[in-house]
Design a protein around this motif. Sequence first.
Motif, PDB file in Angstrom:
ATOM      1  N   ILE A  63       0.836  -1.203   0.000  1.00 37.50           N
ATOM      2  CA  ILE A  63       0.000   0.000   0.000  1.00 37.50           C
ATOM      3  C   ILE A  63       0.868   1.248   0.000  1.00 37.50           C
ATOM      4  CG2 ILE A  63      -1.637   1.361   1.364  1.00 37.50           C
ATOM      5  CD1 ILE A  63      -2.827  -1.326   2.317  1.00 37.50           C
ATOM      6  N   PHE A  64       1.896   1.263   0.858  1.00 46.07           N
ATOM      7  CA  PHE A  64       2.756   2.449   0.957  1.00 46.07           C
ATOM      8  C   PHE A  64       3.678   2.581  -0.243  1.00 46.07           C
ATOM      9  CE2 PHE A  64       1.449   1.907   5.348  1.00 46.07           C
ATOM     10  CZ  PHE A  64       1.182   3.213   5.713  1.00 46.07           C
ATOM     11  N   ILE A  65       4.103   1.463  -0.801  1.00 45.55           N
ATOM     12  CA  ILE A  65       4.931   1.530  -2.007  1.00 45.55           C
ATOM     13  C   ILE A  65       4.155   2.204  -3.132  1.00 45.55           C
ATOM     14  CG2 ILE A  65       5.964   0.134  -3.839  1.00 45.55           C
ATOM     15  CD1 ILE A  65       6.773  -1.875  -1.680  1.00 45.55           C
ATOM     16  N   CYS A  66       2.914   1.808  -3.291  1.00 46.84           N
ATOM     17  CA  CYS A  66       2.084   2.369  -4.374  1.00 46.84           C
ATOM     18  C   CYS A  66       1.746   3.841  -4.122  1.00 46.84           C
ATOM     19  CB  CYS A  66       0.800   1.557  -4.520  1.00 46.84           C
ATOM     20  SG  CYS A  66       1.046  -0.123  -5.128  1.00 46.84           S
ATOM     21  N   CYS A 103      13.098   3.503  -0.099  1.00 43.39           N
ATOM     22  CA  CYS A 103      13.933   3.022   1.004  1.00 43.39           C
ATOM     23  C   CYS A 103      13.095   2.810   2.264  1.00 43.39           C
ATOM     24  CB  CYS A 103      15.060   4.004   1.288  1.00 43.39           C
ATOM     25  SG  CYS A 103      16.069   3.530   2.709  1.00 43.39           S
ATOM     26  N   GLY A 104      12.294   3.817   2.626  1.00 47.44           N
ATOM     27  CA  GLY A 104      11.447   3.687   3.807  1.00 47.44           C
ATOM     28  C   GLY A 104      10.418   2.588   3.645  1.00 47.44           C
ATOM     29  N   ALA A 105       9.890   2.423   2.421  1.00 47.33           N
ATOM     30  CA  ALA A 105       8.883   1.396   2.170  1.00 47.33           C
ATOM     31  C   ALA A 105       9.449  -0.002   2.354  1.00 47.33           C
ATOM     32  CB  ALA A 105       8.314   1.557   0.763  1.00 47.33           C
ATOM     33  N   MET A 106      10.746  -0.179   2.095  1.00 48.35           N
ATOM     34  CA  MET A 106      11.373  -1.489   2.293  1.00 48.35           C
ATOM     35  C   MET A 106      11.288  -1.947   3.748  1.00 48.35           C
ATOM     36  SD  MET A 106      12.531  -2.384  -0.711  1.00 48.35           S
ATOM     37  CE  MET A 106      11.140  -1.484  -1.379  1.00 48.35           C
TER      38      MET A 106
END
Length: 317
Positions: free
Chosen positions: A46-49, A62-65
């Motif tokens: 969800i956050f990656i998208c 980076c944070g999404a990882m």
Amino acid sequence: MAKKQQLLAKKYSNDFHQMFAILKIINADFWKNFSGPFFTFCFPLIFICILGWVLGYFFMLCGAMQIGIVAVSLSSMPQAIFDFKQSSLMKRFGILSIGQFKVLFVMALYYFIIMWVSFFWSLLMSLLIFCVYWNKVPGWVSSSFPMINIDTMKQLLQNISWAEFLYSTFIVSITGISCGLLLVSLAKTSIFIQSFGIILMITSLFLSGQFFPIYMVKNVKFMWWVGYFVSPFKCSIGTCIESWYGSQGVFNVTGSHIFNFNKDYVMQCLIPIGGSKFGEEINIFNKSEKIVNIIIPFVWIILLNVITSFKFRWSVR
């Protein structure tokens, strides 16, 4: 002597079978419950998208990882351990005869693996979602930052200091496990775990620079320094970000590395906020802060595990 060895072999064999049976239950429980697969696979996606498309893959990947790791450690893992230690299965498998910390170690190891599955899943999904920018940057980036050289996805991945980034991710995972175990040791109800875990997760995501470019957090001085005291993840996420932008460029002006204390970590401001100007160079971590980023995670890990060792008890009905 031979008889003693046979008894020891039998004892360890029994322990192995008990631990393996418990591991099977943990795995079955993980896939049966909604929260395990959701926080491992869906939540980071969800956050990656959203953040990747809105703020740009070069800002937020980076944070999404790390989002899946933090979410699993503060929600799925402590909830599963809490439910498990409250169940009658504890007594059925004679868990107290094995030793509570042996069982706790196996459960923590299982979720450590799950965290890394989430990490590599997030990396794979990022490649699939933003593969259209493998050799080019989005059109809105070219028009918004015409004087700035933004990396394509291919360049971004090539510039990562992978050894440092994987080391930092490992520290994030161990910190997360330590936080999760402390939550279980202090919790009397599952509501406490979910409420406190979500609060700590959201606080950490904001204060560590996972939701926004880290220089935006840096410009809010009060919140920047508060983060060191309220978020166990702040320092390790900081080293993740620095190692993600491992080569000299817009997001690492000096070409610094996390173990190179002679170079400050400096970024260029692309979204002016808090008095910063476009293109201004912002010092994210100076020498002292870089040393703190390496040491403080270990302080948190030791402190959290010491408290857990005194507070944790199996509750058997």
